[in-house]
Design an enzyme around this catalytic site. Sequence first.
Site, PDB file in Angstrom:
ATOM      1  N   ARG A   1     -25.993  24.327 -28.765  1.00  0.00           N
ATOM      2  CA  ARG A   1     -26.950  23.127 -28.367  1.00  0.00           C
ATOM      3  C   ARG A   1     -28.173  23.487 -28.241  1.00  0.00           C
ATOM      4  NH1 ARG A   1     -23.990  20.045 -23.637  1.00  0.00           N
ATOM      5  NH2 ARG A   1     -25.517  18.384 -24.175  1.00  0.00           N
TER       6      ARG A   1
ATOM      7  N   TYR B   1     -18.927  15.395 -24.382  1.00  0.00           N
ATOM      8  CA  TYR B   1     -18.100  15.882 -23.162  1.00  0.00           C
ATOM      9  C   TYR B   1     -16.672  15.482 -23.238  1.00  0.00           C
ATOM     10  CZ  TYR B   1     -22.796  17.400 -21.636  1.00  0.00           C
ATOM     11  OH  TYR B   1     -24.112  18.009 -21.664  1.00  0.00           O
TER      12      TYR B   1
ATOM     13  N   PRO C   1     -23.639  18.623 -11.435  1.00  0.00           N
ATOM     14  CA  PRO C   1     -24.094  17.183 -11.630  1.00  0.00           C
ATOM     15  C   PRO C   1     -23.804  16.503 -12.668  1.00  0.00           C
ATOM     16  CG  PRO C   1     -25.802  18.954 -11.838  1.00  0.00           C
ATOM     17  CD  PRO C   1     -24.490  19.618 -11.415  1.00  0.00           C
ATOM     18  N   ASN C   2     -23.497  15.188 -12.804  1.00  0.00           N
ATOM     19  CA  ASN C   2     -23.293  14.033 -13.850  1.00  0.00           C
ATOM     20  C   ASN C   2     -21.913  14.314 -14.506  1.00  0.00           C
ATOM     21  OD1 ASN C   2     -26.015  13.038 -14.130  1.00  0.00           O
ATOM     22  ND2 ASN C   2     -26.680  15.222 -14.783  1.00  0.00           N
TER      23      ASN C   2
ATOM     24  N   ASN D   1     -17.605  24.619 -13.130  1.00  0.00           N
ATOM     25  CA  ASN D   1     -18.394  23.928 -14.061  1.00  0.00           C
ATOM     26  C   ASN D   1     -19.977  23.645 -13.393  1.00  0.00           C
ATOM     27  OD1 ASN D   1     -20.210  22.826 -16.015  1.00  0.00           O
ATOM     28  ND2 ASN D   1     -18.432  21.607 -16.952  1.00  0.00           N
TER      29      ASN D   1
ATOM     30  N   ASP E   1     -26.892  32.717  -6.041  1.00  0.00           N
ATOM     31  CA  ASP E   1     -26.946  33.832  -4.761  1.00  0.00           C
ATOM     32  C   ASP E   1     -25.675  33.267  -3.877  1.00  0.00           C
ATOM     33  OD1 ASP E   1     -30.413  33.870  -4.531  1.00  0.00           O
ATOM     34  OD2 ASP E   1     -28.993  34.952  -5.567  1.00  0.00           O
TER      35      ASP E   1
ATOM     36  N   GLU F   1     -16.603  30.550 -14.976  1.00  0.00           N
ATOM     37  CA  GLU F   1     -17.502  29.473 -15.611  1.00  0.00           C
ATOM     38  C   GLU F   1     -16.882  28.813 -16.613  1.00  0.00           C
ATOM     39  OE1 GLU F   1     -21.616  31.173 -15.932  1.00  0.00           O
ATOM     40  OE2 GLU F   1     -21.843  29.490 -17.262  1.00  0.00           O
TER      41      GLU F   1
ATOM     42  N   HIS G   1     -17.629  25.421 -19.427  1.00  0.00           N
ATOM     43  CA  HIS G   1     -18.394  24.480 -19.979  1.00  0.00           C
ATOM     44  C   HIS G   1     -17.664  23.461 -20.975  1.00  0.00           C
ATOM     45  CE1 HIS G   1     -21.912  26.164 -17.917  1.00  0.00           C
ATOM     46  NE2 HIS G   1     -21.417  27.346 -18.700  1.00  0.00           N
TER      47      HIS G   1
ATOM     48  N   ALA H   1     -25.701  21.270 -15.091  1.00  0.00           N
ATOM     49  CA  ALA H   1     -27.142  21.549 -15.307  1.00  0.00           C
ATOM     50  C   ALA H   1     -27.482  22.620 -14.567  1.00  0.00           C
ATOM     51  CB  ALA H   1     -27.935  20.278 -15.167  1.00  0.00           C
TER      52      ALA H   1
HETATM   53  O1  LIG Z   1     -20.696  21.477 -21.271  1.00  0.00           O
HETATM   54  C1  LIG Z   1     -20.776  21.303 -20.189  1.00  0.00           C
HETATM   55  O2  LIG Z   1     -19.758  21.161 -19.447  1.00  0.00           O
HETATM   56  C2  LIG Z   1     -22.163  21.287 -19.216  1.00  0.00           C
HETATM   57  C3  LIG Z   1     -22.406  20.129 -18.728  1.00  0.00           C
HETATM   58  C4  LIG Z   1     -23.528  19.485 -18.339  1.00  0.00           C
HETATM   59  O3  LIG Z   1     -23.757  18.520 -17.624  1.00  0.00           O
HETATM   60  C5  LIG Z   1     -24.688  20.554 -19.058  1.00  0.00           C
HETATM   61  O4  LIG Z   1     -26.023  20.176 -18.367  1.00  0.00           O
HETATM   62  C6  LIG Z   1     -24.620  21.827 -19.355  1.00  0.00           C
HETATM   63  O5  LIG Z   1     -25.524  22.197 -20.238  1.00  0.00           O
HETATM   64  C7  LIG Z   1     -23.190  21.823 -20.312  1.00  0.00           C
END
Ligand SMILES: O=C(O)[C@@H]1C=C(O)[C@@H](O)[C@H](O)C1
Length: 151
Positions: free
Chosen positions: A109, A24, A11-12, A76, A89, A100, A102, A79
């Site tokens: 953070r 980011y 998400p996002n 990635n 799962d 994984e 990020h 959240a």
């Molecule tokens: O650093 C990133 O890509 C992750 C991205 C997100 O949207 C956060 O909720 C994570 O906590 C970190």
Amino acid sequence: MKPLILVMHGPNLNLLGQREPEIYGRTTLADINAGLEARAQAAGFAFEAVQSNAEAVLVERAQAAMTDRTAFIIINPAAFTHTSIALRDALAAAGKPFIEVHLSNVHAREPFRRHSYLSDLAQGVVCGLGAFGYRAALDFAIESLQQQQAG
Ligand SMILES: O=C(O)[C@@H]1C=C(O)[C@@H](O)[C@H](O)C1
């Protein structure tokens, strides 16, 4: 059929480039995916990228990897990293290797970002390297698959 490298974004991440660029970065998701796709295809692999703000969409795509031609997953979870036992799962059920990623250094953070429901199942975790982290994960995936192919 070529083995598939699947990249999953949580998400996002669709907002990359506009969303808190100081955390980011300014690289858009489309640009990240385009670079990964070119690299994966040049190495002889099929490539798929999925981004969703819906946990169920990511869970169901991970489930599908159980039986499709997915050979390696780069995820990635955003959240959902910190909340989703369901995604954990589904990845466990899929049984495919994953890394994984990020963009930010989650360990520098808020405390709640330091726990991942996925990391102990992952081949490895890359965090804090921005968009390059995806590249590093992809290069690892390609190397691993090519070694597997070589027997
Ligand atoms: O650093 C990133 O890509 C992750 C991205 C997100 O949207 C956060 O909720 C994570 O906590 C970190």
